[in-house]
Scaffold this motif. Structure first.
Motif, PDB file in Angstrom:
ATOM      1  N   THR A   2     157.721 -22.048 -74.998  1.00 20.02           N
ATOM      2  CA  THR A   2     157.579 -22.287 -76.424  1.00 20.02           C
ATOM      3  C   THR A   2     156.114 -22.300 -76.807  1.00 20.02           C
ATOM      4  N   GLU A   3     155.843 -21.941 -78.051  1.00 22.89           N
ATOM      5  CA  GLU A   3     154.473 -21.849 -78.532  1.00 22.89           C
ATOM      6  C   GLU A   3     153.739 -23.182 -78.463  1.00 22.89           C
ATOM      7  N   GLU A   4     154.428 -24.303 -78.738  1.00 25.20           N
ATOM      8  CA  GLU A   4     153.737 -25.581 -78.793  1.00 25.20           C
ATOM      9  C   GLU A   4     153.170 -26.029 -77.440  1.00 25.20           C
ATOM     10  N   ARG A   5     153.528 -25.408 -76.354  1.00 26.85           N
ATOM     11  CA  ARG A   5     153.001 -25.786 -75.042  1.00 26.85           C
ATOM     12  C   ARG A   5     151.710 -25.057 -74.718  1.00 26.85           C
ATOM     13  N   ARG A   6     151.316 -24.086 -75.536  1.00 22.12           N
ATOM     14  CA  ARG A   6     150.120 -23.305 -75.254  1.00 22.12           C
ATOM     15  C   ARG A   6     148.890 -23.903 -75.909  1.00 22.12           C
ATOM     16  N   PRO A   7     147.726 -23.848 -75.228  1.00 20.66           N
ATOM     17  CA  PRO A   7     146.504 -24.260 -75.880  1.00 20.66           C
ATOM     18  C   PRO A   7     146.158 -23.259 -76.975  1.00 20.66           C
ATOM     19  N   GLY A  37     144.411  -6.661 -67.973  1.00 17.58           N
ATOM     20  CA  GLY A  37     145.135  -7.710 -68.680  1.00 17.58           C
ATOM     21  C   GLY A  37     146.641  -7.751 -68.534  1.00 17.58           C
ATOM     22  N   GLU A  38     147.264  -6.649 -68.103  1.00 17.60           N
ATOM     23  CA  GLU A  38     148.716  -6.638 -67.943  1.00 17.60           C
ATOM     24  C   GLU A  38     149.069  -6.069 -66.579  1.00 17.60           C
ATOM     25  N   ARG A  39     149.961  -6.762 -65.887  1.00 21.72           N
ATOM     26  CA  ARG A  39     150.403  -6.328 -64.558  1.00 21.72           C
ATOM     27  C   ARG A  39     151.892  -6.592 -64.411  1.00 21.72           C
ATOM     28  N   ALA A  76     150.670 -23.427 -68.854  1.00 22.32           N
ATOM     29  CA  ALA A  76     149.307 -23.821 -69.204  1.00 22.32           C
ATOM     30  C   ALA A  76     148.699 -22.907 -70.276  1.00 22.32           C
ATOM     31  N   GLY A  77     149.404 -21.821 -70.611  1.00 23.12           N
ATOM     32  CA  GLY A  77     148.925 -20.920 -71.656  1.00 23.12           C
ATOM     33  C   GLY A  77     147.977 -19.839 -71.185  1.00 23.12           C
ATOM     34  N   PHE A  78     147.875 -19.625 -69.870  1.00 29.76           N
ATOM     35  CA  PHE A  78     146.969 -18.609 -69.332  1.00 29.76           C
ATOM     36  C   PHE A  78     147.598 -17.225 -69.300  1.00 29.76           C
ATOM     37  N   VAL A  79     148.916 -17.165 -69.185  1.00 30.24           N
ATOM     38  CA  VAL A  79     149.615 -15.877 -69.138  1.00 30.24           C
ATOM     39  C   VAL A  79     150.872 -15.950 -69.989  1.00 30.24           C
ATOM     40  N   GLU A  80     151.333 -14.783 -70.359  1.00 28.90           N
ATOM     41  CA  GLU A  80     152.672 -14.634 -70.913  1.00 28.90           C
ATOM     42  C   GLU A  80     153.463 -13.911 -69.837  1.00 28.90           C
ATOM     43  N   TYR A  81     154.538 -14.533 -69.413  1.00 30.75           N
ATOM     44  CA  TYR A  81     155.345 -14.001 -68.321  1.00 30.75           C
ATOM     45  C   TYR A  81     156.731 -13.698 -68.850  1.00 30.75           C
ATOM     46  N   ASP A  82     157.113 -12.434 -68.767  1.00 34.01           N
ATOM     47  CA  ASP A  82     158.441 -11.999 -69.199  1.00 34.01           C
ATOM     48  C   ASP A  82     159.257 -11.707 -67.943  1.00 34.01           C
ATOM     49  N   VAL A  88     153.547  -9.452 -66.692  1.00 34.55           N
ATOM     50  CA  VAL A  88     152.658 -10.596 -66.838  1.00 34.55           C
ATOM     51  C   VAL A  88     151.432 -10.120 -67.605  1.00 34.55           C
ATOM     52  N   VAL A  89     151.096 -10.835 -68.679  1.00 34.38           N
ATOM     53  CA  VAL A  89     149.962 -10.475 -69.528  1.00 34.38           C
ATOM     54  C   VAL A  89     149.044 -11.676 -69.648  1.00 34.38           C
ATOM     55  N   GLY A  90     147.741 -11.455 -69.458  1.00 32.10           N
ATOM     56  CA  GLY A  90     146.763 -12.512 -69.646  1.00 32.10           C
ATOM     57  C   GLY A  90     146.585 -12.813 -71.125  1.00 32.10           C
ATOM     58  N   THR A  91     146.385 -14.085 -71.451  1.00 32.84           N
ATOM     59  CA  THR A  91     146.157 -14.511 -72.835  1.00 32.84           C
ATOM     60  C   THR A  91     144.656 -14.653 -73.069  1.00 32.84           C
ATOM     61  N   PRO A  92     144.221 -14.848 -74.320  1.00 28.22           N
ATOM     62  CA  PRO A  92     142.802 -15.107 -74.568  1.00 28.22           C
ATOM     63  C   PRO A  92     142.284 -16.328 -73.799  1.00 28.22           C
ATOM     64  N   THR A  93     143.150 -17.302 -73.572  1.00 28.68           N
ATOM     65  CA  THR A  93     142.747 -18.484 -72.809  1.00 28.68           C
ATOM     66  C   THR A  93     142.393 -18.118 -71.372  1.00 28.68           C
ATOM     67  N   LEU A  94     143.059 -17.109 -70.818  1.00 28.90           N
ATOM     68  CA  LEU A  94     142.774 -16.684 -69.445  1.00 28.90           C
ATOM     69  C   LEU A  94     141.321 -16.226 -69.303  1.00 28.90           C
ATOM     70  N   ALA A  95     140.802 -15.518 -70.296  1.00 28.22           N
ATOM     71  CA  ALA A  95     139.432 -15.023 -70.226  1.00 28.22           C
ATOM     72  C   ALA A  95     138.429 -16.165 -70.093  1.00 28.22           C
ATOM     73  N   ALA A  96     138.746 -17.324 -70.643  1.00 30.45           N
ATOM     74  CA  ALA A  96     137.845 -18.474 -70.567  1.00 30.45           C
ATOM     75  C   ALA A  96     137.777 -19.061 -69.161  1.00 30.45           C
ATOM     76  N   THR A  97     138.664 -18.652 -68.262  1.00 34.01           N
ATOM     77  CA  THR A  97     138.645 -19.177 -66.897  1.00 34.01           C
ATOM     78  C   THR A  97     137.608 -18.486 -66.016  1.00 34.01           C
ATOM     79  N   GLU A  98     137.107 -17.322 -66.448  1.00 32.57           N
ATOM     80  CA  GLU A  98     136.266 -16.504 -65.571  1.00 32.57           C
ATOM     81  C   GLU A  98     135.051 -17.246 -64.998  1.00 32.57           C
TER      82      GLU A  98
END
Length: 124
Positions: A2-7, A37-39, A76-82, A88-98
């Motif tokens: 759900t959206e509310e669990r994402r930063p 960004g997508e794998r 944690a909001g780092f990826v969108e996993y279908d 699996v797609v990285g979110t904008p939050t994932l880029a902040a982990t670099e």
């Protein structure tokens, strides 16, 4: 998920960030998604198996990614996993982990922060 669990705003919650980067398999997934960004799950399984030197079976790696690591990164909001499509797609939050990923990956030992926030390195 759900959206509310994402930063929001692409800024990771520090607890989520350090939890995500604490595990080597999750770090491998994060690096792979930062490169592209997508794998597919299959591609991530191959990447993890190659990183670990092939000691674990593909099935074992796939199960750990699908049932443990990808859901944790998604929560944690780092990826969108279908799951149904295996995408699996990285979110904008994932880029902040670099920058943090570089810190924990430096030198081959265990990196940590001292009480005053300075990075240090402990050899394993």
């Amino acid at each position: 998920m759900t959206e509310e669990r994402r930063p929001t705003g692409g800024t990771p919650d520090p607890d989520s960030l350090f939890d995500a980067l604490r595990d080597d398999r999750r770090r491998v997934v994060v690096r792979a998604l930062l490169e592209r960004g997508e794998r597919s799950v299959e591609d991530l399984v191959n990447t993890v198996v190659a990183h670990e030197g092939g000691d674990d079976t593909r099935r074992s790696v796939a199960l750990s990614l699908v049932h443990r690591h990808l859901p944790r990164l998604a929560d944690a909001g780092f990826v969108e996993y279908d799951g149904p499509t295996g995408t699996v797609v990285g979110t904008p939050t994932l880029a902040a982990t670099e920058p943090h990923l570089r810190l924990v990956s430096a030198g081959g030992g265990t990196s940590r922060l001292t009480a005053d926030g300075d990075p240090t390195h402990r050899p394993d």
